[in-house]
Scaffold this motif. Structure first.
Motif, PDB file in Angstrom:
ATOM      1  N   THR A  68       0.836  -1.200   0.000  1.00  0.00           N
ATOM      2  CA  THR A  68       0.000   0.000   0.000  1.00  0.00           C
ATOM      3  C   THR A  68       0.872   1.252   0.000  1.00  0.00           C
ATOM      4  OG1 THR A  68      -1.787  -1.144   1.150  1.00  0.00           O
ATOM      5  CG2 THR A  68      -1.759   1.256   1.332  1.00  0.00           C
ATOM      6  N   VAL A  69       0.477   2.208  -0.812  1.00  0.00           N
ATOM      7  CA  VAL A  69       1.149   3.501  -0.856  1.00  0.00           C
ATOM      8  C   VAL A  69       0.090   4.562  -0.559  1.00  0.00           C
ATOM      9  CG1 VAL A  69       2.428   5.141  -2.284  1.00  0.00           C
ATOM     10  CG2 VAL A  69       2.811   2.670  -2.567  1.00  0.00           C
ATOM     11  N   GLY A  70       0.276   5.253   0.557  1.00  0.00           N
ATOM     12  CA  GLY A  70      -0.707   6.258   0.951  1.00  0.00           C
ATOM     13  C   GLY A  70      -2.059   5.606   1.173  1.00  0.00           C
ATOM     14  N   LYS A  71      -3.040   6.029   0.410  1.00  0.00           N
ATOM     15  CA  LYS A  71      -4.401   5.506   0.534  1.00  0.00           C
ATOM     16  C   LYS A  71      -4.754   4.515  -0.578  1.00  0.00           C
ATOM     17  CE  LYS A  71      -6.140   7.842   4.078  1.00  0.00           C
ATOM     18  NZ  LYS A  71      -6.910   7.250   5.148  1.00  0.00           N
ATOM     19  N   ILE A  72      -3.737   4.067  -1.337  1.00  0.00           N
ATOM     20  CA  ILE A  72      -3.952   3.133  -2.445  1.00  0.00           C
ATOM     21  C   ILE A  72      -3.551   1.733  -1.980  1.00  0.00           C
ATOM     22  CG2 ILE A  72      -3.466   2.592  -4.860  1.00  0.00           C
ATOM     23  CD1 ILE A  72      -4.814   5.338  -4.408  1.00  0.00           C
ATOM     24  N   ILE A  73      -4.553   0.857  -1.827  1.00  0.00           N
ATOM     25  CA  ILE A  73      -4.348  -0.497  -1.311  1.00  0.00           C
ATOM     26  C   ILE A  73      -3.803  -1.417  -2.395  1.00  0.00           C
ATOM     27  CG2 ILE A  73      -5.521  -2.567  -0.391  1.00  0.00           C
ATOM     28  CD1 ILE A  73      -5.582  -0.391   1.664  1.00  0.00           C
ATOM     29  N   GLN A  74      -2.686  -2.071  -2.051  1.00  0.00           N
ATOM     30  CA  GLN A  74      -2.089  -3.091  -2.907  1.00  0.00           C
ATOM     31  C   GLN A  74      -1.468  -4.141  -2.004  1.00  0.00           C
ATOM     32  OE1 GLN A  74       0.363  -1.512  -6.306  1.00  0.00           O
ATOM     33  NE2 GLN A  74       0.259   0.335  -5.055  1.00  0.00           N
ATOM     34  N   GLY A  75      -1.595  -5.404  -2.373  1.00  0.00           N
ATOM     35  CA  GLY A  75      -0.941  -6.422  -1.572  1.00  0.00           C
ATOM     36  C   GLY A  75      -1.273  -7.833  -1.997  1.00  0.00           C
ATOM     37  N   ASP A  76      -0.562  -8.753  -1.364  1.00  0.00           N
ATOM     38  CA  ASP A  76      -0.775 -10.186  -1.559  1.00  0.00           C
ATOM     39  C   ASP A  76      -1.147 -10.783  -0.217  1.00  0.00           C
ATOM     40  OD1 ASP A  76       0.067 -10.071  -4.271  1.00  0.00           O
ATOM     41  OD2 ASP A  76       2.159 -10.212  -3.646  1.00  0.00           O
ATOM     42  N   ILE A  77      -2.233 -11.538  -0.192  1.00  0.00           N
ATOM     43  CA  ILE A  77      -2.712 -12.168   1.034  1.00  0.00           C
ATOM     44  C   ILE A  77      -2.738 -13.677   0.808  1.00  0.00           C
ATOM     45  CG2 ILE A  77      -4.649 -12.433   2.626  1.00  0.00           C
ATOM     46  CD1 ILE A  77      -5.421  -9.517   1.995  1.00  0.00           C
ATOM     47  N   PHE A  78      -1.933 -14.385   1.603  1.00  0.00           N
ATOM     48  CA  PHE A  78      -1.849 -15.839   1.533  1.00  0.00           C
ATOM     49  C   PHE A  78      -2.641 -16.416   2.701  1.00  0.00           C
ATOM     50  CE2 PHE A  78       1.723 -14.206  -0.737  1.00  0.00           C
ATOM     51  CZ  PHE A  78       1.936 -15.092  -1.784  1.00  0.00           C
ATOM     52  N   ILE A  79      -3.543 -17.341   2.404  1.00  0.00           N
ATOM     53  CA  ILE A  79      -4.405 -17.935   3.428  1.00  0.00           C
ATOM     54  C   ILE A  79      -4.272 -19.453   3.377  1.00  0.00           C
ATOM     55  CG2 ILE A  79      -6.794 -18.286   4.171  1.00  0.00           C
ATOM     56  CD1 ILE A  79      -7.406 -15.484   3.006  1.00  0.00           C
ATOM     57  N   SER A  80      -3.950 -20.036   4.532  1.00  0.00           N
ATOM     58  CA  SER A  80      -3.917 -21.495   4.634  1.00  0.00           C
ATOM     59  C   SER A  80      -5.331 -21.997   4.916  1.00  0.00           C
ATOM     60  CB  SER A  80      -2.987 -21.954   5.760  1.00  0.00           C
ATOM     61  OG  SER A  80      -3.186 -23.345   5.990  1.00  0.00           O
ATOM     62  N   VAL A  81      -5.886 -22.695   3.960  1.00  0.00           N
ATOM     63  CA  VAL A  81      -7.237 -23.244   4.116  1.00  0.00           C
ATOM     64  C   VAL A  81      -7.253 -24.261   5.259  1.00  0.00           C
ATOM     65  CG1 VAL A  81      -9.083 -24.524   2.954  1.00  0.00           C
ATOM     66  CG2 VAL A  81      -7.766 -22.803   1.687  1.00  0.00           C
ATOM     67  N   GLU A  82      -6.179 -25.019   5.408  1.00  0.00           N
ATOM     68  CA  GLU A  82      -6.106 -26.000   6.505  1.00  0.00           C
ATOM     69  C   GLU A  82      -6.199 -25.318   7.871  1.00  0.00           C
ATOM     70  OE1 GLU A  82      -3.341 -29.658   5.543  1.00  0.00           O
ATOM     71  OE2 GLU A  82      -2.415 -27.786   4.810  1.00  0.00           O
ATOM     72  N   ARG A  83      -5.502 -24.197   8.048  1.00  0.00           N
ATOM     73  CA  ARG A  83      -5.544 -23.458   9.315  1.00  0.00           C
ATOM     74  C   ARG A  83      -6.938 -22.909   9.564  1.00  0.00           C
ATOM     75  NH1 ARG A  83      -3.668 -25.316  12.507  1.00  0.00           N
ATOM     76  NH2 ARG A  83      -3.021 -26.829  11.025  1.00  0.00           N
ATOM     77  N   VAL A  84      -7.580 -22.419   8.516  1.00  0.00           N
ATOM     78  CA  VAL A  84      -8.929 -21.866   8.666  1.00  0.00           C
ATOM     79  C   VAL A  84      -9.900 -22.960   9.096  1.00  0.00           C
ATOM     80  CG1 VAL A  84     -10.855 -20.722   7.483  1.00  0.00           C
ATOM     81  CG2 VAL A  84      -8.500 -19.951   7.078  1.00  0.00           C
ATOM     82  N   VAL A  85      -9.770 -24.149   8.530  1.00  0.00           N
ATOM     83  CA  VAL A  85     -10.603 -25.286   8.941  1.00  0.00           C
ATOM     84  C   VAL A  85     -10.394 -25.576  10.425  1.00  0.00           C
ATOM     85  CG1 VAL A  85     -10.906 -27.794   8.704  1.00  0.00           C
ATOM     86  CG2 VAL A  85     -10.784 -26.358   6.661  1.00  0.00           C
ATOM     87  N   ASP A  86      -9.133 -25.650  10.848  1.00  0.00           N
ATOM     88  CA  ASP A  86      -8.829 -25.919  12.259  1.00  0.00           C
ATOM     89  C   ASP A  86      -9.322 -24.796  13.165  1.00  0.00           C
ATOM     90  OD1 ASP A  86      -7.710 -28.321  11.553  1.00  0.00           O
ATOM     91  OD2 ASP A  86      -5.630 -27.682  11.860  1.00  0.00           O
ATOM     92  N   ASN A  87      -9.132 -23.548  12.739  1.00  0.00           N
ATOM     93  CA  ASN A  87      -9.605 -22.413  13.540  1.00  0.00           C
ATOM     94  C   ASN A  87     -11.124 -22.445  13.704  1.00  0.00           C
ATOM     95  OD1 ASN A  87      -7.004 -21.472  13.742  1.00  0.00           O
ATOM     96  ND2 ASN A  87      -7.277 -19.788  12.296  1.00  0.00           N
ATOM     97  N   ALA A  88     -11.826 -22.774  12.646  1.00  0.00           N
ATOM     98  CA  ALA A  88     -13.289 -22.837  12.724  1.00  0.00           C
ATOM     99  C   ALA A  88     -13.720 -23.854  13.782  1.00  0.00           C
ATOM    100  CB  ALA A  88     -13.889 -23.177  11.362  1.00  0.00           C
ATOM    101  N   LYS A  89     -13.041 -24.987  13.816  1.00  0.00           N
ATOM    102  CA  LYS A  89     -13.348 -25.998  14.834  1.00  0.00           C
ATOM    103  C   LYS A  89     -13.013 -25.476  16.224  1.00  0.00           C
ATOM    104  CE  LYS A  89     -12.574 -29.862  11.713  1.00  0.00           C
ATOM    105  NZ  LYS A  89     -11.619 -30.895  11.279  1.00  0.00           N
ATOM    106  N   GLU A  90     -11.823 -24.890  16.361  1.00  0.00           N
ATOM    107  CA  GLU A  90     -11.365 -24.388  17.657  1.00  0.00           C
ATOM    108  C   GLU A  90     -12.281 -23.297  18.204  1.00  0.00           C
ATOM    109  OE1 GLU A  90      -7.584 -21.964  19.553  1.00  0.00           O
ATOM    110  OE2 GLU A  90      -7.253 -23.174  17.755  1.00  0.00           O
TER     111      GLU A  90
END
Length: 136
Positions: A68-90
């Motif tokens: 991100t530069v100033g108010k212009i959003i830019q980025g890469d977001i990596f999400i582990s689906v396995e972690r999300v599954v475990d978090n949902a259970k937890e």
């Protein structure tokens, strides 16, 4: 522009809805979207990034690289689906709700929200809940 990429056997079934929701959240926070690349992966893939780029030898549900530069959003977001599954259970919630929370969490970091202190983490959680209520 929001791009969805898959490095595991998972496909988001509502890309258009999620994209619109994220864009509305960004605008609501007073920012402009340039580009976000979401990459859905497994624990192994995200762990490798965590070690290589952040020197953290732990599993995590999300890593975001903020360009991100100033108010212009830019980025890469990596999400582990396995972690999300475990978090949902937890956390005793459904997978889709937990996934949405992680998706917006990365965006909120780009908007300047932090989660290292208890106070910052509570504000982040409040913002997540606010945007989740607009999606659900």
């Amino acid at each position: 522009m929001i791009n969805f990429n898959y490095e595991t056997n998972f496909v988001l079934d509502n890309e258009e809805l999620i994209s619109k929701w994220v864009q509305e959240a960004i605008a609501s926070e007073g920012f402009k979207l340039e580009e976000i690349n979401y990459v859905f992966c497994d624990d192994e893939y995200l762990h490798k990034l965590n070690v290589e780029f952040l020197n953290h030898d732990t599993l995590t549900d999300i890593i975001s690289f903020d360009y991100t530069v100033g108010k212009i959003i830019q980025g890469d977001i990596f999400i582990s689906v396995e972690r999300v599954v475990d978090n949902a259970k937890e956390f005793n919630t459904v997978f889709s709700d937990e996934l949405s929370r992680v998706i917006i969490h990365g965006v909120l970091h780009y908007c300047g929200y932090k989660d290292k202190t208890d106070e910052d983490a509570q504000l982040m959680r409040d913002k997540e809940n606010h945007y989740l209520s607009q999606l659900l």
